[in-house]
Design an enzyme around this catalytic site. Sequence first.
Site, PDB file in Angstrom:
ATOM      1  N   HIS A 198      39.545  46.360  42.178  1.00  0.00           N
ATOM      2  CA  HIS A 198      40.117  45.384  41.371  1.00  0.00           C
ATOM      3  C   HIS A 198      40.493  46.117  40.180  1.00  0.00           C
ATOM      4  O   HIS A 198      41.709  46.171  40.188  1.00  0.00           O
ATOM      5  CB  HIS A 198      38.773  44.393  40.814  1.00  0.00           C
ATOM      6  CG  HIS A 198      38.168  43.771  42.026  1.00  0.00           C
ATOM      7  ND1 HIS A 198      38.938  42.905  42.826  1.00  0.00           N
ATOM      8  CD2 HIS A 198      36.925  43.809  42.672  1.00  0.00           C
ATOM      9  CE1 HIS A 198      38.088  42.530  43.681  1.00  0.00           C
ATOM     10  NE2 HIS A 198      36.744  43.124  43.714  1.00  0.00           N
ATOM     11  N   ASP A 231      39.020  41.859  50.788  1.00  0.00           N
ATOM     12  CA  ASP A 231      37.895  41.342  50.041  1.00  0.00           C
ATOM     13  C   ASP A 231      37.052  40.326  50.395  1.00  0.00           C
ATOM     14  O   ASP A 231      36.258  40.368  51.456  1.00  0.00           O
ATOM     15  CB  ASP A 231      38.449  41.095  48.464  1.00  0.00           C
ATOM     16  CG  ASP A 231      37.141  41.063  47.392  1.00  0.00           C
ATOM     17  OD1 ASP A 231      36.036  41.414  47.773  1.00  0.00           O
ATOM     18  OD2 ASP A 231      37.380  40.777  46.535  1.00  0.00           O
TER      19      ASP A 231
END
Length: 465
Positions: free
Chosen positions: A276, A327
């Site tokens: 991220h 993810d």
Amino acid sequence: MTTAQAFQPELLLAGGSLHEGAALSVKDGVVAAVGPPLPGFERVPLPGRILVPGFVSAHGHSFQRALRGRTEARGGQAGRSDFWSWRSAMYAAARRLDPDRLEAVARFAFFELARAGVTCAGEFHYLHLDPDGRPYADPCELELRVVRAARAVGLRIVLLRAAYARAGAGTEPDPAQRRFVEPSPEVFLERLEHLARQFRNDDGVRVGIAPHSVRACPPEWLSALAGAARARDLPLHVHAAEQPAEVAACRAEHGRSPVQLLADAGALEARTTLVHAIHLDDADVAAIGRAGATVCACPLTERNLGDGVVPADRLVAAGARLALGVDAHAEADPLGEARALELQLRLVRGERAVLDGPPGALAARLFDAATAGGMASLGLEGGRLAVGEPADFVLLDVDDPSIAGGERDALLPSLVFGAQPGAVRSTFVAGQPVVEDGWAPPGRPTGADLLADFRAAMRALWGGA
């Protein structure tokens, strides 16, 4: 089984170059040559196909495929829906997953990735214990189930075993977090080595070390795990700066940002992948660049969760590398991840071609993040179909409407900014098909069986609602 084949597509993208009329010669799962078919190799004509390197999801949580479509509403009339409310729903699902359900969900999630052209998955795995927080008879039972799920489908997998010491500074753990928490780095490493031994003869399985986050791992854990990754030459992955609240909590506890804390703990180096890395200040960006670390962006999930936009332009300028991950399995679209990395920056910056530096490099940069960048993040060679690399590749339909018209003079931009998952017709790992014409080849679990098992697991999780 034939181990020497020359695959002859209409168009071949290998080593960063486009070839017409060339063959990819493969021997024992490795690229032997790009060009004329090697003598003695069985020729495999592939008319109407574009052959490109396989895509890589460097970060994912396969069990979260069970949440798709289950969290797209606000909680009550005035309820707030954000990352933290989504996390509560995720924990609710995690509490109810037994080994069989976990394996069924993971197997289907990996099959969906394979159909979209993914050949290698980094699985960031933090479900370790039973729902009461006790180890299974085999302390790596859940890890084994996830690895077996990926291998049943045919994908390479790097099991990034996640370390979890606590819920956070001064935070009472959620009941589901009992499944994550282990007593010490030493116990964590014992279990990691136990897992690695069970797959030491499978070239398609590797392990890595993944401190879950600075929220879940105090500095002494970060230092110990970073040292262990260095000593074992393993990749080190960690969630970092996904949410503003996470950054604020880290500053309140440690007086510095998550990135600076990792650097001070010796956990920010070239082997490190920050997942991220959205909410960064200038010092954070500079530190990541100096370390030559990788940032694994997950734009489709980050968009879904309202996390924010990865400042990839600033990171690249500082010297960071890029990878991409699915993810939460909100969507299974590896090239969609690549284009979203750029397109979301366009919305934020108010300009086009933000990552195009030097001019004309944009599509190649994004494609590299979806292929070789992901392999490097996972500590693996490959991703370009160069000689000596694994023969992991994807066949796309040259006539698919999503790429038609640019397949020769603008192949990479057409793929990155237009290709849909349906353009993928077949996926090969180590020169062997794991998906053919959209479905599993003979010898692998059929799509119908995978779907039936997945639906049964979903009924058990959600009560048929």
